[in-house]
Design an enzyme around this catalytic site. Structure first.
Site, PDB file in Angstrom:
ATOM      1  N   CYS A   1       0.859  -1.184   0.000  1.00 20.87           N
ATOM      2  CA  CYS A   1       0.000   0.000   0.000  1.00 20.87           C
ATOM      3  C   CYS A   1       0.894   1.232   0.000  1.00 20.87           C
ATOM      4  O   CYS A   1       2.124   1.130   0.005  1.00 20.87           O
ATOM      5  CB  CYS A   1      -0.911   0.013   1.223  1.00 20.87           C
ATOM      6  SG  CYS A   1      -2.107  -1.333   1.295  1.00 20.87           S
TER       7      CYS A   1
ATOM      8  N   ARG B   1      -4.638   1.880  -1.367  1.00 15.75           N
ATOM      9  CA  ARG B   1      -4.820   0.542  -0.812  1.00 15.75           C
ATOM     10  C   ARG B   1      -4.654  -0.571  -1.841  1.00 15.75           C
ATOM     11  O   ARG B   1      -5.229  -0.523  -2.925  1.00 15.75           O
ATOM     12  CB  ARG B   1      -6.216   0.416  -0.182  1.00 15.75           C
ATOM     13  CG  ARG B   1      -6.437  -0.936   0.500  1.00 15.75           C
ATOM     14  CD  ARG B   1      -7.835  -1.074   1.058  1.00 15.75           C
ATOM     15  NE  ARG B   1      -7.977  -2.359   1.728  1.00 15.75           N
ATOM     16  CZ  ARG B   1      -9.135  -2.897   2.081  1.00 15.75           C
ATOM     17  NH1 ARG B   1     -10.257  -2.249   1.828  1.00 15.75           N
ATOM     18  NH2 ARG B   1      -9.166  -4.077   2.675  1.00 15.75           N
TER      19      ARG B   1
ATOM     20  N   ASN C   1       0.876   0.795   5.939  1.00  9.43           N
ATOM     21  CA  ASN C   1       1.384  -0.010   4.827  1.00  9.43           C
ATOM     22  C   ASN C   1       2.147  -1.184   5.421  1.00  9.43           C
ATOM     23  O   ASN C   1       3.078  -0.977   6.208  1.00  9.43           O
ATOM     24  CB  ASN C   1       2.313   0.827   3.941  1.00  9.43           C
ATOM     25  CG  ASN C   1       3.058  -0.027   2.918  1.00  9.43           C
ATOM     26  OD1 ASN C   1       2.537  -1.006   2.414  1.00  9.43           O
ATOM     27  ND2 ASN C   1       4.293   0.365   2.621  1.00  9.43           N
TER      28      ASN C   1
ATOM     29  N   GLU D   1       2.094  -5.565   6.797  1.00  9.76           N
ATOM     30  CA  GLU D   1       1.321  -6.700   7.279  1.00  9.76           C
ATOM     31  C   GLU D   1       1.824  -7.094   8.664  1.00  9.76           C
ATOM     32  O   GLU D   1       3.028  -7.249   8.874  1.00  9.76           O
ATOM     33  CB  GLU D   1       1.441  -7.892   6.325  1.00  9.76           C
ATOM     34  CG  GLU D   1       0.587  -9.080   6.721  1.00  9.76           C
ATOM     35  CD  GLU D   1       0.612 -10.201   5.695  1.00  9.76           C
ATOM     36  OE1 GLU D   1       0.096 -11.284   6.007  1.00  9.76           O
ATOM     37  OE2 GLU D   1       1.157  -9.984   4.588  1.00  9.76           O
TER      38      GLU D   1
ATOM     39  N   ASP E   1      -5.649  -6.276   9.915  1.00  7.05           N
ATOM     40  CA  ASP E   1      -4.536  -6.029  10.826  1.00  7.05           C
ATOM     41  C   ASP E   1      -4.380  -4.540  11.122  1.00  7.05           C
ATOM     42  O   ASP E   1      -3.815  -4.159  12.150  1.00  7.05           O
ATOM     43  CB  ASP E   1      -3.230  -6.619  10.290  1.00  7.05           C
ATOM     44  CG  ASP E   1      -2.914  -6.214   8.861  1.00  7.05           C
ATOM     45  OD1 ASP E   1      -3.785  -5.627   8.189  1.00  7.05           O
ATOM     46  OD2 ASP E   1      -1.796  -6.507   8.386  1.00  7.05           O
TER      47      ASP E   1
END
Length: 232
Positions: free
Chosen positions: A2, A55, A81, A83, A106
């Site tokens: 992202c 996104r 941005n 994970e 998340d």
């Protein structure tokens, strides 16, 4: 991946500009990094803050997981941005403390973790990230980059405004910077590789070093390291 963008203004700088001025700046920054996020384009503007996000939908594909994202009472906002690999493991603890989740993302785990644990929330995360959070009530800005700097975070600060983005070229869309950082260029030409010392090839544009946080309140910028290899 992202893309995140933002501008935080200090000392009422440009406060009297129309809303369209701020919208245009964030739109230009978002458009410049549109390749990072083809699935969504969002922004939030509430002076002195402007947040933008592009996104790429990976976790929780619903529109509820779009960014910028807010907590339950809309007092805290985030752009993120990356994970968080262990985010599902963190949810039960946060729910037990009264946090209510509206998504399966998340991003929301980061948001509630910050509400619960403050700046120490990053020590609970296993993953790769670059995010920025703003507390609208306390007027406090918090940004963080993952331990090994997998996700990028670049910034510019001239004492009037703090601009950040996932890519330098988005900063250049709203700030006229053309002078090179000659020391950084020399290092690259002399040693043949890019060092992560916080400098970039552009003068006055920096990258947040891996495992560091930025905290801004009342115009004061504080950068702190939160982790190193010696941590037990």
């Amino acid at each position: 991946m992202c893309g995140i963008n933002g501008i935080l203004y200090f000392k009422d700088f440009q406060k009297d500009e129309p809303t369209s001025f701020f919208e245009n700046n964030i739109r230009r920054m978002n458009e410049e990094i549109s390749h990072r996020g083809p699935d969504g384009d969002g922004n939030f503007i509430d002076y002195p803050l402007c947040f933008g996000h592009r996104r790429l939908s990976i976790i929780d594909l619903s529109r509820e997981a779009d960014q910028p994202m807010f907590n339950e009472d809309n007092s805290i906002v985030i752009v993120f941005n990356g994970e968080i690999y262990n985010y599902t493991e963190l949810i039960p603890d946060l729910k037990s403390k009264g946090h209510i989740f509206k998504t399966k993302s998340d991003t929301e785990v980061i948001l509630h973790s910050f509400e619960e644990y403050g700046y120490d929330c990053v020590n609970r995360f296993n993953g790769m990230w670059a995010f920025a959070i703003f507390d609208l009530k306390k007027k406090r800005f918090f940004a963080s980059r993952d331990r090994f700097g997998v996700k990028p975070f670049y910034y510019f600060n001239d004492g009037k405004k703090f601009i950040f983005s996932s890519e330098i070229k988005a900063i250049l869309k709203v700030e006229n910077i053309s002078e090179a950082n000659h020391g950084k260029v020399f290092d690259y030409l002399a040693y043949g590789y890019k060092t992560s010392n916080g400098d970039t090839f552009f003068k006055n544009i920096y990258e947040l070093k891996p495992a560091h946080n930025i905290i801004i309140q009342n115009g004061k910028v504080d950068i702190k390291k939160y982790w190193d290899f010696n941590n037990k």
